[in-house]
Each structure stands twice: as structure tokens, then as C-alpha cells.
Write a protein that holds these residues in place. Structure first.
Motif, PDB file in Angstrom:
ATOM      1  N   VAL A  45       0.831  -1.207   0.000  1.00 50.77           N
ATOM      2  CA  VAL A  45       0.000   0.000   0.000  1.00 50.77           C
ATOM      3  C   VAL A  45       0.863   1.253   0.000  1.00 50.77           C
ATOM      4  CG1 VAL A  45      -1.668   1.335   1.342  1.00 50.77           C
ATOM      5  CG2 VAL A  45      -1.930  -1.140   1.129  1.00 50.77           C
ATOM      6  N   TYR A  46       1.914   1.267   0.824  1.00 49.59           N
ATOM      7  CA  TYR A  46       2.811   2.418   0.905  1.00 49.59           C
ATOM      8  C   TYR A  46       4.008   2.190  -0.009  1.00 49.59           C
ATOM      9  CZ  TYR A  46       0.435   2.690   5.486  1.00 49.59           C
ATOM     10  OH  TYR A  46      -0.483   2.718   6.511  1.00 49.59           O
ATOM     11  N   LEU A  47       4.213   3.073  -0.949  1.00 47.81           N
ATOM     12  CA  LEU A  47       5.384   3.025  -1.818  1.00 47.81           C
ATOM     13  C   LEU A  47       6.212   4.286  -1.581  1.00 47.81           C
ATOM     14  CD1 LEU A  47       3.636   1.999  -5.179  1.00 47.81           C
ATOM     15  CD2 LEU A  47       4.681   0.483  -3.472  1.00 47.81           C
ATOM     16  N   PRO A  48       7.536   4.184  -1.578  1.00 44.81           N
ATOM     17  CA  PRO A  48       8.333   5.394  -1.425  1.00 44.81           C
ATOM     18  C   PRO A  48       8.114   6.322  -2.612  1.00 44.81           C
ATOM     19  CG  PRO A  48       9.734   3.435  -1.613  1.00 44.81           C
ATOM     20  CD  PRO A  48       8.329   2.980  -1.733  1.00 44.81           C
ATOM     21  N   SER A  49       7.954   7.596  -2.347  1.00 44.88           N
ATOM     22  CA  SER A  49       7.759   8.552  -3.437  1.00 44.88           C
ATOM     23  C   SER A  49       9.064   8.740  -4.199  1.00 44.88           C
ATOM     24  CB  SER A  49       7.292   9.896  -2.889  1.00 44.88           C
ATOM     25  OG  SER A  49       8.335  10.533  -2.165  1.00 44.88           O
ATOM     26  N   ILE A  50       8.951   9.157  -5.422  1.00 38.13           N
ATOM     27  CA  ILE A  50      10.140   9.436  -6.231  1.00 38.13           C
ATOM     28  C   ILE A  50      10.954  10.552  -5.590  1.00 38.13           C
ATOM     29  CG2 ILE A  50      10.899  10.319  -8.480  1.00 38.13           C
ATOM     30  CD1 ILE A  50       8.479   8.798  -9.676  1.00 38.13           C
ATOM     31  N   SER A  51      10.266  11.499  -4.975  1.00 39.50           N
ATOM     32  CA  SER A  51      10.955  12.581  -4.282  1.00 39.50           C
ATOM     33  C   SER A  51      11.820  12.047  -3.150  1.00 39.50           C
ATOM     34  CB  SER A  51       9.940  13.584  -3.734  1.00 39.50           C
ATOM     35  OG  SER A  51      10.551  14.548  -2.910  1.00 39.50           O
ATOM     36  N   LEU A  52      11.278  11.159  -2.334  1.00 34.44           N
ATOM     37  CA  LEU A  52      12.055  10.593  -1.235  1.00 34.44           C
ATOM     38  C   LEU A  52      13.236   9.794  -1.759  1.00 34.44           C
ATOM     39  CD1 LEU A  52      12.536   9.892   1.747  1.00 34.44           C
ATOM     40  CD2 LEU A  52      10.946   7.961   1.452  1.00 34.44           C
ATOM     41  N   ILE A  53      12.998   8.948  -2.743  1.00 32.63           N
ATOM     42  CA  ILE A  53      14.061   8.107  -3.296  1.00 32.63           C
ATOM     43  C   ILE A  53      15.235   8.966  -3.770  1.00 32.63           C
ATOM     44  CG2 ILE A  53      14.662   6.488  -5.139  1.00 32.63           C
ATOM     45  CD1 ILE A  53      11.658   5.612  -5.069  1.00 32.63           C
ATOM     46  N   SER A  54      14.917  10.068  -4.439  1.00 29.45           N
ATOM     47  CA  SER A  54      15.962  10.925  -5.004  1.00 29.45           C
ATOM     48  C   SER A  54      16.741  11.692  -3.945  1.00 29.45           C
ATOM     49  CB  SER A  54      15.349  11.910  -5.999  1.00 29.45           C
ATOM     50  OG  SER A  54      14.504  12.844  -5.338  1.00 29.45           O
ATOM     51  N   ASN A  55      16.256  11.735  -2.720  1.00 28.87           N
ATOM     52  CA  ASN A  55      16.932  12.492  -1.656  1.00 28.87           C
ATOM     53  C   ASN A  55      18.059  11.723  -0.982  1.00 28.87           C
ATOM     54  OD1 ASN A  55      15.701  15.249  -0.008  1.00 28.87           O
ATOM     55  ND2 ASN A  55      14.795  14.618  -1.942  1.00 28.87           N
TER      56      ASN A  55
END
Length: 507
Positions: A297-307
Motif C-alpha cells: 500500500v505504501y510506496l516510497p515517493s520518487i521525491s524521497l528516493i531521489s533524496n
């Protein structure tokens, strides 16, 4: 006597757990206490039973969805296709949202049970040792303060319910008074809790100082926060070397880094005593849980991944990326290798995944005993750096840098010689991802800055199997973005919640 005590504890806890599961009773104000002093046998204090449940049961629906939905998804750390969370993903939460309601009810359940314990203790004050009396009141006020801290940061003005049996339909109190009430509770806890925990996992006066430091930070009271965090650092708490042990192995619960955590108990025949997070986090169709749960249900956002910075040791313990290998998962199959096809954002979360029932005796369908971290020592270190930064753009203060760099070193990252505001909050975002902190960290940065950050975050997804075709999506937050609406069901039960907040009578 021991047999009698165990029987009493079972009966008492069943009564409490049944009582606090009745959600409608908490939508306007907590209901009257259903326990009396007569329920307590001679020689047994209320702290022995009711206080134990304050660490888990009333927090259940807060932890089940609300904490991550608000603290991470609404703030841009997580993405989903699940309809129940759509409003959080889209930044458009309404008063009818069931997850919003569950969180509100759960937090007032904590307030209610804390007030109930204090009422019972007051009724038997003359029979209790002074230390037992003060400790029971202190733990109650600590828990109540934490519930109100989440309530006021999430919803703004809320009713202050200061005792069991409060009249129905209380008015909301002004935000400044809610914070004053929280401070008074925490100051009492600091004064009356023991220096070290009476039982592993229990809070103490040092933990209360840590929560109070965060309250001060939230109010831009930097000197007070710096003093409190300085008093904590380098004493009874420390960072653990293995970051992943904080989230994915119940045997490591209540480590040297854990200061305040919700103490979950996975019991096959009981509901509401366990941590359900694994069920929502495990990648769909991965088989990691070995059962019918594990829905991604919860997927890491692309924004978080890129940080994440290159070579950050926290990354594989926080998110699963293409090719990451986890020997501790699916052991009977030789381990688990993650493939990005499992997620529309090209990654899944790793935190709070424990494993399967076949591998552990404390895992059942939607049940693990993994604690939920509320306050960790790493948070104290980063709060100290933030307090010295004091809202400025940068600092070269040695104490701030030492605290900040201690967290960086554990992550295997280069240390900083100058700490900037952006450095500090980026570090917090990575360190506490999926721990329900990001929304509150953003809010602490100030409205204009926080709104600008939210509007710039990439929270879209990839539409192709190669995870290269980005469907870009960004949230356009409104001016009231950081004050969630009160649940409509609470307003229906108590229309006075629509009235202007009033001062609280502290006399």
C-alpha cells in the motif's frame, strides 16, 4: 497471590481493551470511567495493569494507518494507488476521511485512558506509597501530553479534556493553551518519573525531556530545546550500530537508541495489540509474509528516493531498490532479491518488515511485535543541532556539528564542517522516513517555506515496466494544508467544535 494477580491482569486488561475500542464514545469527549477502585485488589496498584496498556492498545488505530498516512504520505514521502489513502496522496484530505477519523479517535482514547488511570490513582491515593502514586500520575500525564502533541500539530485547536468524566461536547481550546497544557504535563513527568526506566521499554524523566524539547522546537523556543537535548546527550542513550535493527527485528526492541516506542504484542487470537504496518508495507506478490497480507500500500515517493545520497547505509534498510538482496527475508528460498517491477515508483519500503510466520513465532496475519518508534536518540541529536541553528540559515557551532555528524557517521556519510538549514531537514527526512515525522518537520519550517517544498516534490509514478516513463505529479497545497480538518463525525456528535476556540481555565 501470583495466580490471583495474573487473573486480575487478564480481566482488567480485557475490560480496558474492550472499553477503548468503542470509537464513537471518543468523538466528542471521552466517556465516563467504567472502572473503579474496587476493581483493584489489595496490594496491586493501577500502574501495574492500566499503565501497561497505555503503551499500545489506545494507540492502535493511530499506528495502523494515521501516523504514516499523515506523517509521510500527506507530506510527500509515500505514494499509493490504494483508494483509502488517495486523499493523503493528493493532498486533499476531507473531514469525512475514515483514516483521519480513526487517528482522532485513537488519540483521544489515549487521553481518556490516561485520565482514567489518574482517577483510579486519586481514589486510592491514601493507600498507595507516595512513589507509586506520583509515578502513576506521571506516566498518565506523559501519555496524555504525547496524544495532545499529535492532536494540536495535526488539527490545531482541539478540546482539552483534563479528567475522566468530563462533560460531553467540550469546546475547542486555543492552540497556545493546548501547548501550555502539554508542557505542564511533561514538566510534571520530568519531575516525577524515575531517572531510569523501571521496566525495559518504559519511559523515564529523560524521555520526557526529549519530548518536551520537541515541543519547544515546534514553538521556536530554541534555547529551551538546546538545554534539554544537551542534558540528554552522552548519558544513558546512544545510537545502535545497525540501523535496520531499529525497525525489522522485534528481538531488538527497546535498544539503547529507543527512548519512547509503542510496545506491540502479536497475539494470534487478539486484535488491537499488534503492529499492523508490515501488512501494508510488504511488496505485493512478493510472498515475504507467507500469508494473505503484504499489499504494498505504501510506496516510497520518487521525491524521497531521489533524496538519498550515494553510499547512504540507511538506504537498503529504508527502501528496497532494484537488485537489493535481503538474505534475512524468505530464508527458506535463499533470500529475497528485489525487482523494481514490484512498484510503480521503482522501489518499496523496507522499514517495519519483520518476515513470515514460518520464520518467526511472533508473526501472524497483520500482526507483528515490532515496536513503533516515537522518539529515538538520533532524534535528540538532530533536535540539538536544530535548536542551535535556531531558525538560521547555517551554523558552524561545534556542538551542533558534533550532534549532526554523529548521525551522519552511523549512515557512513561524510561529515559536515558547516551545517545549513537544508542539510538539517534533509537529514531528518532520510533518517526518519516512514516514521511519521516528515509532515511535522515540514510544518516546523514555517508555512511559506513548507508550502513551497511540498509543491516542488515529485510524487508521481512510472507507467512502464522498465520504470522510466514518468507520469509526473505534484501537489498544489492550499493555505490550510498543514491544519487537517476535524472529523465530520466528531462535529456531528459535538457541534460546538465548529465554534471559535476559547481559552482554557488553568485554575
Amino acid at each position: 497471590m501470583k495466580k490471583y494477580f495474573n487473573l486480575f491482569m487478564i480481566v482488567l486488561l480485557v475490560a480496558i481493551l474492550s472499553f477503548t475500542s468503542c470509537t464513537n464514545e471518543f468523538l466528542d469527549a471521552p466517556s465516563e470511567n467504567q472502572l473503579t477502585a474496587a476493581d483493584l485488589p489489595e496490594g496491586i496498584t493501577p500502574f501495574d495493569g492500566i499503565a501497561e496498556s497505555l503503551y499500545f492498545k489506545p494507540w492502535f488505530t493511530f499506528n495502523d494507518k494515521f501516523l504514516i498516512a499523515v506523517g509521510d504520505m500527506y507530506a510527500g514521502n509515500a505514494f499509493t494507488f490504494d483508494g483509502a489513502y488517495a486523499q493523503f496522496k493528493d493532498g486533499q484530505v476531507t473531514s469525512q476521511n475514515p483514516i483521519l477519523t480513526e487517528g482522532y479517535v485513537s488519540l483521544f482514547s489515549v487521553v481518556d485512558q490516561s485520565n482514567n488511570l489518574m482517577k483510579l490513582v486519586e481514589e486510592r491515593k491514601s493507600e498507595l506509597p507516595e512513589a507509586s502514586y506520583k509515578n502513576s500520575i506521571a506516566i498518565s500525564r506523559f501519555m496524555r501530553a504525547n496524544a495532545y502533541f499529535y492532536l494540536v500539530r495535526s488539527f490545531g485547536a482541539v478540546p482539552i479534556v483534563d479528567r475522566a468524566g468530563t462533560a460531553a461536547q467540550p469546546k475547542r481550546n486555543v492552540v497556545a493553551d493546548v501547548y501550555k497544557f502539554i508542557k505542564l504535563d511533561l514538566e510534571y513527568a520530568i519531575e516525577n518519573l524515575p531517572e531510569t526506566s523501571a521496566k525495559k521499554g518504559y519511559v523515564n524523566k529523560v524521555v520526557a525531556k526529549g519530548i518536551l524539547a520537541k515541543v519547544h522546537l515546534t514553538l521556536n523556543e530554541y534555547a529551551e530545546a538546546a538545554t534539554l537535548t544537551q542534558e540528554i546527550m552522552g548519558r544513558q542513550y546512544s545510537l545502535v550500530q545497525n540501523y535496520s535493527n531499529l525497525f525489522s527485528s522485534p528481538e531488538n526492541n527497546n535498544s539503547s537508541e529507543s527512548m519512547f516506542a509503542l510496545q506491540w504484542k502479536a497475539i494470534a487470537t487478539q486484535w488491537g495489540t499488534q503492529n499492523t504496518n508490515q501488512a501494508y508495507i510488504v511488496p505485493a506478490d512478493s510472498g515475504i509474509t507467507g500469508g494473505g497480507d503484504g499489499w504494498g500500500v505504501y510506496l516510497p515517493s520518487i521525491s524521497l528516493i531521489s533524496n538519498f545520497e550515494a553510499n547512504d547505509a540507511r538506504k537498503t534498510s529504508t527502501i528496497m531498490s532494484d537488485g537489493d538482496f535481503y538474505p534475512e527475508l524468505l530464508k527458506n528460498k535463499g533470500g529475497f532479491t528485489y525487482k523494481k517491477i514490484l512498484s510503480a515508483t521503482g522501489a518499496n519500503f523496507r522499514k517495519y518488515i519483520v518476515g513470515s510466520a514460518a520464520e518467526r513465532n511472533d508473526v501472524f496475519f497483520m500482526r507483528t511485535s515490532q515496536n513503533t518508534n516515537i522518539l529515538r536518540y538520533a532524534d535528540v541529536l538532530l533536535m540539538h543541532a536544530e535548536a542551535i541553528l535556531a531558525g538560521g540559515t547555517s551554523t558552524s557551532n561545534g556542538s551542533a556539528l558534533n550532534a549532526f555528524n554523529e548521525v551522519r557517521k552511523r549512515a557512513g556519510l561524510p561529515t559536515k564542517t558547516v551545517l545549513t538549514r537544508d542539510d538539517l531537514f534533509k537529514e531528518r527526512r532520510i533518517e526518519f522516513a516512514l516514521e511519521g515525522q516528515y509532515f511535522f518537520d515540514l510544518k516546523r519550517r514555517g508555512l511559506s517555506e513548507a508550502l513551497a517544498i511540498v509543491s516542488q516534490q515529485e510524487v508521481g509514478f512510472y507507467s512502464d515496466a522498465a520504470r522510466t516513463n514518468l507520469i509526473s505529479r505534484k501537489v498544489t497545497p492550499g493555505a490550510n494544508y498543514f491544519d487537517l480538518p476535524l472529523p465530520q463525525s466528531a462535529i456531528d456528535t459535538n457541534p460546538s467544535l465548529l465554534e471559535a476556540p476559547v481559552p482554557y481555565n488553568f485554575n
